[in-house]
Design a protein around this motif. Structure first.
Motif, PDB file in Angstrom:
ATOM      1  N   GLN A   1      16.927   2.738   1.117  1.00 57.74           N
ATOM      2  CA  GLN A   1      18.241   2.867   1.749  1.00 57.74           C
ATOM      3  C   GLN A   1      18.994   1.542   1.706  1.00 57.74           C
ATOM      4  OE1 GLN A   1      17.393   4.336   5.687  1.00 57.74           O
ATOM      5  NE2 GLN A   1      16.768   6.373   4.959  1.00 57.74           N
ATOM      6  N   LEU A   2      18.283   0.455   1.986  1.00 57.43           N
ATOM      7  CA  LEU A   2      18.909  -0.868   1.966  1.00 57.43           C
ATOM      8  C   LEU A   2      19.373  -1.222   0.560  1.00 57.43           C
ATOM      9  CD1 LEU A   2      19.625  -3.551   3.349  1.00 57.43           C
ATOM     10  CD2 LEU A   2      17.279  -4.322   2.897  1.00 57.43           C
ATOM     11  N   MET A   3      18.520  -1.007  -0.423  1.00 57.13           N
ATOM     12  CA  MET A   3      18.891  -1.310  -1.809  1.00 57.13           C
ATOM     13  C   MET A   3      20.113  -0.499  -2.228  1.00 57.13           C
ATOM     14  SD  MET A   3      16.758  -3.604  -3.203  1.00 57.13           S
ATOM     15  CE  MET A   3      16.582  -3.303  -4.961  1.00 57.13           C
ATOM     16  N   GLU A   4      20.171   0.763  -1.827  1.00 55.32           N
ATOM     17  CA  GLU A   4      21.306   1.612  -2.186  1.00 55.32           C
ATOM     18  C   GLU A   4      22.592   1.091  -1.559  1.00 55.32           C
ATOM     19  OE1 GLU A   4      23.643   4.466  -3.882  1.00 55.32           O
ATOM     20  OE2 GLU A   4      21.576   3.889  -4.369  1.00 55.32           O
ATOM     21  N   ARG A   5      22.544   0.681  -0.287  1.00 58.59           N
ATOM     22  CA  ARG A   5      23.745   0.135   0.362  1.00 58.59           C
ATOM     23  C   ARG A   5      24.236  -1.106  -0.367  1.00 58.59           C
ATOM     24  NH1 ARG A   5      20.950   1.015   5.256  1.00 58.59           N
ATOM     25  NH2 ARG A   5      20.656  -1.221   5.638  1.00 58.59           N
ATOM     26  N   ILE A   6      23.317  -1.986  -0.713  1.00 60.16           N
ATOM     27  CA  ILE A   6      23.715  -3.241  -1.337  1.00 60.16           C
ATOM     28  C   ILE A   6      24.223  -3.005  -2.755  1.00 60.16           C
ATOM     29  CG2 ILE A   6      22.862  -5.490  -2.112  1.00 60.16           C
ATOM     30  CD1 ILE A   6      21.089  -5.556   0.355  1.00 60.16           C
ATOM     31  N   HIS A   7      23.639  -2.048  -3.456  1.00 56.08           N
ATOM     32  CA  HIS A   7      24.126  -1.713  -4.803  1.00 56.08           C
ATOM     33  C   HIS A   7      25.594  -1.284  -4.795  1.00 56.08           C
ATOM     34  CE1 HIS A   7      21.129  -2.054  -7.963  1.00 56.08           C
ATOM     35  NE2 HIS A   7      20.193  -1.581  -7.164  1.00 56.08           N
ATOM     36  N   GLN A   8      26.068  -0.769  -3.666  1.00 55.78           N
ATOM     37  CA  GLN A   8      27.446  -0.286  -3.584  1.00 55.78           C
ATOM     38  C   GLN A   8      28.464  -1.404  -3.381  1.00 55.78           C
ATOM     39  OE1 GLN A   8      27.981   2.946  -4.311  1.00 55.78           O
ATOM     40  NE2 GLN A   8      25.744   2.984  -4.545  1.00 55.78           N
TER      41      GLN A   8
ATOM     42  N   PRO B   1       0.816  -1.223   0.000  1.00 60.02           N
ATOM     43  CA  PRO B   1       0.000   0.000   0.000  1.00 60.02           C
ATOM     44  C   PRO B   1       0.845   1.265   0.000  1.00 60.02           C
ATOM     45  CG  PRO B   1      -0.955  -1.611   1.481  1.00 60.02           C
ATOM     46  CD  PRO B   1       0.350  -2.190   1.015  1.00 60.02           C
ATOM     47  N   SER B   2       0.410   2.259  -0.768  1.00 55.15           N
ATOM     48  CA  SER B   2       1.207   3.461  -1.027  1.00 55.15           C
ATOM     49  C   SER B   2       1.431   4.318   0.216  1.00 55.15           C
ATOM     50  CB  SER B   2       0.548   4.299  -2.120  1.00 55.15           C
ATOM     51  OG  SER B   2      -0.762   4.687  -1.736  1.00 55.15           O
ATOM     52  N   ASP B   3       0.651   4.103   1.287  1.00 54.03           N
ATOM     53  CA  ASP B   3       0.824   4.926   2.488  1.00 54.03           C
ATOM     54  C   ASP B   3       1.970   4.452   3.381  1.00 54.03           C
ATOM     55  OD1 ASP B   3      -0.402   2.593   3.311  1.00 54.03           O
ATOM     56  OD2 ASP B   3      -1.761   3.575   4.724  1.00 54.03           O
ATOM     57  N   GLN B   4       2.609   3.346   3.027  1.00 53.43           N
ATOM     58  CA  GLN B   4       3.701   2.817   3.848  1.00 53.43           C
ATOM     59  C   GLN B   4       5.024   3.490   3.445  1.00 53.43           C
ATOM     60  OE1 GLN B   4       3.817  -1.413   4.556  1.00 53.43           O
ATOM     61  NE2 GLN B   4       1.589  -1.603   4.510  1.00 53.43           N
ATOM     62  N   THR B   5       5.068   4.789   3.580  1.00 55.85           N
ATOM     63  CA  THR B   5       6.220   5.550   3.112  1.00 55.85           C
ATOM     64  C   THR B   5       7.504   5.220   3.877  1.00 55.85           C
ATOM     65  OG1 THR B   5       5.552   7.370   4.571  1.00 55.85           O
ATOM     66  CG2 THR B   5       4.799   7.450   2.280  1.00 55.85           C
ATOM     67  N   ARG B   6       7.379   4.903   5.165  1.00 53.79           N
ATOM     68  CA  ARG B   6       8.560   4.556   5.955  1.00 53.79           C
ATOM     69  C   ARG B   6       9.173   3.240   5.464  1.00 53.79           C
ATOM     70  NH1 ARG B   6      12.562   6.967   8.775  1.00 53.79           N
ATOM     71  NH2 ARG B   6      13.173   5.786  10.630  1.00 53.79           N
ATOM     72  N   VAL B   7       8.331   2.295   5.081  1.00 50.60           N
ATOM     73  CA  VAL B   7       8.817   1.029   4.515  1.00 50.60           C
ATOM     74  C   VAL B   7       9.595   1.306   3.235  1.00 50.60           C
ATOM     75  CG1 VAL B   7       8.100  -1.107   3.351  1.00 50.60           C
ATOM     76  CG2 VAL B   7       7.052  -0.457   5.527  1.00 50.60           C
ATOM     77  N   PHE B   8       9.047   2.148   2.373  1.00 56.02           N
ATOM     78  CA  PHE B   8       9.719   2.454   1.112  1.00 56.02           C
ATOM     79  C   PHE B   8      11.047   3.170   1.343  1.00 56.02           C
ATOM     80  CE2 PHE B   8       5.121   2.841  -0.493  1.00 56.02           C
ATOM     81  CZ  PHE B   8       5.042   1.478  -0.725  1.00 56.02           C
ATOM     82  N   GLU B   9      11.061   4.053   2.327  1.00 54.96           N
ATOM     83  CA  GLU B   9      12.289   4.785   2.641  1.00 54.96           C
ATOM     84  C   GLU B   9      13.393   3.829   3.090  1.00 54.96           C
ATOM     85  OE1 GLU B   9      13.913   7.852   6.092  1.00 54.96           O
ATOM     86  OE2 GLU B   9      11.758   7.748   5.670  1.00 54.96           O
ATOM     87  N   LYS B  10      13.053   2.914   4.007  1.00 51.57           N
ATOM     88  CA  LYS B  10      14.051   1.955   4.502  1.00 51.57           C
ATOM     89  C   LYS B  10      14.463   0.978   3.408  1.00 51.57           C
ATOM     90  CE  LYS B  10      14.654   3.459   8.629  1.00 51.57           C
ATOM     91  NZ  LYS B  10      16.002   3.981   9.018  1.00 51.57           N
ATOM     92  N   ALA B  11      13.511   0.587   2.574  1.00 54.84           N
ATOM     93  CA  ALA B  11      13.831  -0.323   1.473  1.00 54.84           C
ATOM     94  C   ALA B  11      14.785   0.348   0.489  1.00 54.84           C
ATOM     95  CB  ALA B  11      12.554  -0.755   0.762  1.00 54.84           C
TER      96      ALA B  11
END
Length: 333
Positions: free
Chosen positions: A179-186, A167-177
């Motif tokens: 951040q995690l994806m960005e760390r792993i991409h590095q 659901p689109s209102d879970q903005t905190r989930v998207f934010e943490k996701a």
């Protein structure tokens, strides 16, 4: 399985598939229908597994990417459920449906049985690690025969696209996701740390026979870090242990220690990667959260399902460790 695939599957599809493999329809016995239709049959007194999916889910070339790597491993001595050709010599048979095609593949059935409580010990953990280490060592030399057969990269996993399902209102989930994806991409990629791997080699996808492992269900193989392939195994054993544990962190420490003893007999992986296991575990947690939203009807959840989703969301939002364990302190003894 998607309902649109179920709506297209019928007895004619199964009968024609049996004919393609030169066996009577009544010799094909149903096993399960999760992401694929799975059956068992015997031919020349030998057991085989038959898997049927639809072009809605898989393309023939994508399946060939699985089968080519699977048989590459088999040809080099790793005990896997090898893909076998149909009566006409095809590794993938395409059966027309009212819409698209159903795609069938047959495999040798793995000898032995599912791991039992009597097998769940340090010896098995080390053998499991040795097996995965051998798989990773072999994949370093693997080369695609055709670009069309290439499997997905780790970040192309559909369920990691949480905005598609959550659901689109879970903005905190998207934010943490994000951040995690960005760390792993590095994280760095090299021949010694990244390649084509199983990505789902939990104890339910292998058989144990006379001290030897045979792996199967290569449907989800893709390009990933070797340590993430291991982390996925850790995630599954802590979530679904064959023998229940009293202390999760202590069990995972014991499992990982012995797993890596076996692993290093076949492949050398720098202990530097241990520090990234917590993020790889979070990545799996996030993928499962996406998977639940993909297949669950959010308007008809049972109370236990709703509570499970709430807990997953909470864990993602506050970055709760999947296992409270400092992996960098673990060294193979």
């Amino acid at each position: 399985m998607k309902q649109e695939i179920r709506d297209l599957f019928n007895e004619r599809i199964l009968t024609e598939t049996a004919e393609r493999y030169g066996i009577p329809r009544d010799q094909v016995h149903f096993l399960k229908d999760a992401e694929n239709y799975v059956y068992e049959f015997k031919k020349d007194h030998r057991p085989y597994i038959l898997r049927i999916t639809h072009t809605i889910r898989r393309h023939p070339d994508y399946i060939m990417g699985e089968l080519e790597w699977l048989n590459y491993l088999a040809d080099r001595g790793l005990s896997v459920s090898r893909a076998v050709p149909s009566a006409k010599g095809n590794l993938v048979e395409s059966i027309p449906a009212d819409q698209g095609h159903f795609l069938a593949v047959a495999y040798e059935k793995a000898p032995g049985k599912t791991v039992g409580e009597e097998d769940w010990n340090e010896t098995f953990f080390q053998t499991w690690g040795e097996y995965v280490g051998r798989m990773h060592a072999l994949t370093k030399e693997y080369r695609l025969s055709h670009p069309a057969y290439k499997r997905q990269e780790w970040y192309e996993e559909d369920q990691l696209n949480l905005r598609k399902y959550v659901p689109s209102d879970q903005t905190r989930v998207f934010e943490k996701a994000d951040q995690l994806m960005e760390r792993i991409h590095q994280l760095p990629k090299s021949r010694d740390s990244y390649g084509l791997v199983h990505t789902d080699l939990h104890q339910g996808n292998l058989h144990w026979h006379e001290g030897q492992i045979t792996a199967f269900d290569f449907d989800d193989i893709g390009y990933n870090w070797f340590m993430n392939d291991i982390a996925i195994i850790i995630y599954n054993v802590q979530w679904f242990p064959t023998v229940p544990y009293k202390d999760k962190a202590e069990f995972v420490r014991r499992f990982f220690t012995h797993f890596m003893i076996g692993y290093r007999r076949e492949n050398d992986l720098d202990p530097w990667w241990y520090r990234h296991i917590p993020d790889f575990l979070r990545l799996r947690h996030m993928l499962i959260y996406g998977l639940f939203h993909q297949f669950m009807d959010l308007n008809a959840l049972k109370e236990e399902e709703a509570e499970m989703l709430r807990q997953y969301r909470h864990d993602i939002e506050i970055e709760t460790p999947v296992v409270r364990l400092d992996f960098t302190t673990i060294r193979e003894r």
